[in-house]
Design a protein around this motif. Structure first.
Motif, mmCIF file in Angstrom:
data_model
loop_
_atom_site.group_PDB
_atom_site.id
_atom_site.type_symbol
_atom_site.label_atom_id
_atom_site.label_comp_id
_atom_site.label_asym_id
_atom_site.label_seq_id
_atom_site.Cartn_x
_atom_site.Cartn_y
_atom_site.Cartn_z
ATOM 1 N N GLY A 94 0.787 -1.223 0.000
ATOM 2 C CA GLY A 94 0.000 0.000 0.000
ATOM 3 C C GLY A 94 0.818 1.271 0.000
ATOM 4 N N ARG A 95 1.951 1.277 0.708
ATOM 5 C CA ARG A 95 2.757 2.497 0.748
ATOM 6 C C ARG A 95 3.381 2.793 -0.610
ATOM 7 N NH1 ARG A 95 1.514 6.563 2.897
ATOM 8 N NH2 ARG A 95 3.440 7.372 2.002
ATOM 9 N N THR A 96 3.812 1.764 -1.322
ATOM 10 C CA THR A 96 4.351 2.005 -2.658
ATOM 11 C C THR A 96 3.284 2.593 -3.565
ATOM 12 O OG1 THR A 96 6.128 0.377 -2.571
ATOM 13 C CG2 THR A 96 5.222 0.860 -4.739
ATOM 14 N N VAL A 97 2.069 2.065 -3.494
ATOM 15 C CA VAL A 97 0.985 2.618 -4.309
ATOM 16 C C VAL A 97 0.753 4.086 -3.947
ATOM 17 C CG1 VAL A 97 -1.481 2.481 -4.827
ATOM 18 C CG2 VAL A 97 -0.118 0.390 -4.681
ATOM 19 N N ALA A 98 0.814 4.407 -2.650
ATOM 20 C CA ALA A 98 0.627 5.797 -2.218
ATOM 21 C C ALA A 98 1.678 6.718 -2.828
ATOM 22 C CB ALA A 98 0.672 5.883 -0.695
ATOM 23 N N GLU A 99 2.903 6.222 -3.004
ATOM 24 C CA GLU A 99 3.942 7.039 -3.634
ATOM 25 C C GLU A 99 3.742 7.096 -5.151
ATOM 26 O OE1 GLU A 99 5.052 8.491 -1.359
ATOM 27 O OE2 GLU A 99 5.594 7.188 0.302
ATOM 28 N N LEU A 100 3.361 5.979 -5.755
ATOM 29 C CA LEU A 100 3.165 5.953 -7.209
ATOM 30 C C LEU A 100 2.109 6.960 -7.651
ATOM 31 C CD1 LEU A 100 3.191 2.095 -7.935
ATOM 32 C CD2 LEU A 100 5.043 3.724 -8.348
ATOM 33 N N VAL A 101 1.009 7.050 -6.892
ATOM 34 C CA VAL A 101 -0.074 7.939 -7.314
ATOM 35 C C VAL A 101 0.329 9.408 -7.207
ATOM 36 C CG1 VAL A 101 -1.862 6.261 -6.729
ATOM 37 C CG2 VAL A 101 -1.203 7.977 -5.041
ATOM 38 N N GLU A 102 1.368 9.704 -6.440
ATOM 39 C CA GLU A 102 1.897 11.071 -6.400
ATOM 40 C C GLU A 102 2.959 11.278 -7.470
ATOM 41 O OE1 GLU A 102 0.413 13.191 -4.713
ATOM 42 O OE2 GLU A 102 -0.730 11.879 -3.386
ATOM 43 N N GLN A 115 -3.493 -0.710 -9.504
ATOM 44 C CA GLN A 115 -4.008 0.267 -8.549
ATOM 45 C C GLN A 115 -3.700 1.689 -8.997
ATOM 46 O OE1 GLN A 115 -5.793 -0.220 -5.445
ATOM 47 N NE2 GLN A 115 -6.156 -2.099 -6.604
ATOM 48 N N LEU A 116 -2.498 1.893 -9.495
ATOM 49 C CA LEU A 116 -2.114 3.216 -9.985
ATOM 50 C C LEU A 116 -3.017 3.650 -11.139
ATOM 51 C CD1 LEU A 116 -0.273 5.667 -10.427
ATOM 52 C CD2 LEU A 116 1.250 4.162 -11.744
ATOM 53 N N LEU A 117 -3.211 2.776 -12.113
ATOM 54 C CA LEU A 117 -4.017 3.133 -13.282
ATOM 55 C C LEU A 117 -5.471 3.378 -12.900
ATOM 56 C CD1 LEU A 117 -2.579 0.611 -15.897
ATOM 57 C CD2 LEU A 117 -1.959 3.004 -15.557
ATOM 58 N N GLU A 118 -5.953 2.643 -11.899
ATOM 59 C CA GLU A 118 -7.334 2.821 -11.458
ATOM 60 C C GLU A 118 -7.519 4.134 -10.704
ATOM 61 O OE1 GLU A 118 -10.254 0.767 -8.140
ATOM 62 O OE2 GLU A 118 -9.001 -0.559 -9.366
ATOM 63 N N ARG A 119 -6.548 4.480 -9.871
ATOM 64 C CA ARG A 119 -6.696 5.660 -9.016
ATOM 65 C C ARG A 119 -6.322 6.958 -9.720
ATOM 66 N NH1 ARG A 119 -4.328 3.710 -3.114
ATOM 67 N NH2 ARG A 119 -5.207 1.593 -3.139
ATOM 68 N N GLN A 120 -5.403 6.877 -10.667
ATOM 69 C CA GLN A 120 -4.933 8.092 -11.345
ATOM 70 C C GLN A 120 -4.965 7.902 -12.860
ATOM 71 O OE1 GLN A 120 -4.129 10.991 -9.903
ATOM 72 N NE2 GLN A 120 -4.521 10.218 -7.850
#
Length: 321
Positions: free
Chosen positions: A19-27, A53-58
């Protein structure tokens, strides 16, 4: 120490894809100078999950099209990733117990490092990593995003020159579900794995500690299977500045349990008493109250997580720490 310069993006690799990596990727997909080049996890399907997750969120972020067109390479061994991809920096997002050999391998490859907190479960492992970074002179950062908040920084500026006497950090929450989190020598428990953010802000405002007295125990969760972490922690701290601090936390609340508002407001990370001033400090909002004045209110103007990533990428690109 070498720098990337402005002629090309900063090529980034990631070790651990939770989850933390995804949080950084989306930024990072909002930072034009950042390029997501490689992902590594012992479970390679987690790399695919992180990209999904990245493509879905951003879906519409500036850097997302680059990820679609040039998918990051995926690996299950960090050494294979370092050998195959010419990276400028690596984000290390591992459970606390897994730090050590992987961090040193990345540093030996000469890469800048962004380490998600905490750096390690034990002080000895953390000091070894810090010494290695110092020896090589590489750019490094730890994921303490709260200090990047404008609400925090403006409150700190308002208190500049004010003698601080008491700094209090309290966090009361529940028990996370991860099996490793519930084992003391794998996560370090709430103080090391979560409330380290509060400790970081204490250091930001009051400076370094010189004396600490602490006590911890497993009192409330003794009947929970496979739990051996301390579920209550308390410490008193004396800082080199002369200020005194109090740290208290617990992870023993039941799911959905109601609590007093003073415990429920996660936007407040610190309470401070200074000469002629009191303050509440948090990453979303802060307030500073001077004697005889209207309270000064500060709100975060940008996501501190974005600001933290921008600062790291800029440092790798320019060498400006």
């Amino acid at each position: 120490m070498t720098t990337v310069g402005s002629n090309r993006p900063v090529r980034l690799g990631f070790v651990g894809t939770g989850g933390r990596t995804v949080a950084e990727l989306v930024e990072l997909v909002h930072i034009p100078s950042a390029r997501i080049s490689a992902l590594c996890d012992i479970d390679e399907s987690r790399c695919t999950w992180a990209v999904e997750q990245l493509l879905e969120r951003q879906p519409d972020a500036p850097g997302t099209d680059v990820v679609r067109e040039q998918a990051p390479q995926t690996f299950t061994d960090v050494r294979d990733m370092l050998a195959a991809v010419d990276l400028d920096a690596v984000y290390i997002s591992l459970p606390p117990f897994a730090h050590g050999d992987i961090d040193h391998a990345i540093l030996d490859a000469g890469k800048a490092v962004f380490v998600e907190k905490p750096v390690a479960v034990t002080g000895s492992v953390g000091r070894e990593i810090a010494a290695h970074i110092e020896e090589l002179g590489v750019v490094s950062s730890v994921g303490y995003q709260s200090r990047y908040s404008s609400a925090v920084q403006k409150a700190r500026a308002a208190l500049e020159g004010v003698p601080l006497g008491l700094v209090i950090a309290v966090r009361i929450g529940g028990l996370p579900g991860g099996a490793w989190w519930r084992v003391q020598d794998r996560s370090g428990g709430m103080l090391i794995e979560q409330h380290t953010h509060g400790v970081d802000l204490m250091r930001l405002f009051a400076g370094e500690a010189e004396h600490v007295y602490a006590s911890a125990n497993t009192v409330l969760l003794r009947d929970v299977p496979d739990v051996d972490i301390a579920d209550v922690n308390a410490a008193t701290v004396r800082f080199r500045s002369g200020a005194v601090g109090v740290i208290a936390n617990s992870c023993a609340l039941e799911p959905g349990q109601e609590r007093p508002s003073s415990m429920a407001d996660w936007t407040v990370s610190l309470q401070i008493v200074g000469r002629g001033a009191v303050a509440e400090i948090g990453p979303r909002r802060s307030q500073v109250m001077f004697a005889g004045e209207v309270a000064r209110q500060y709100s975060a103007e940008q996501d501190p997580n974005r600001l933290m990533n921008e600062a790291f990428v800029h440092a790798v690109q320019t060498g400006d720490r």
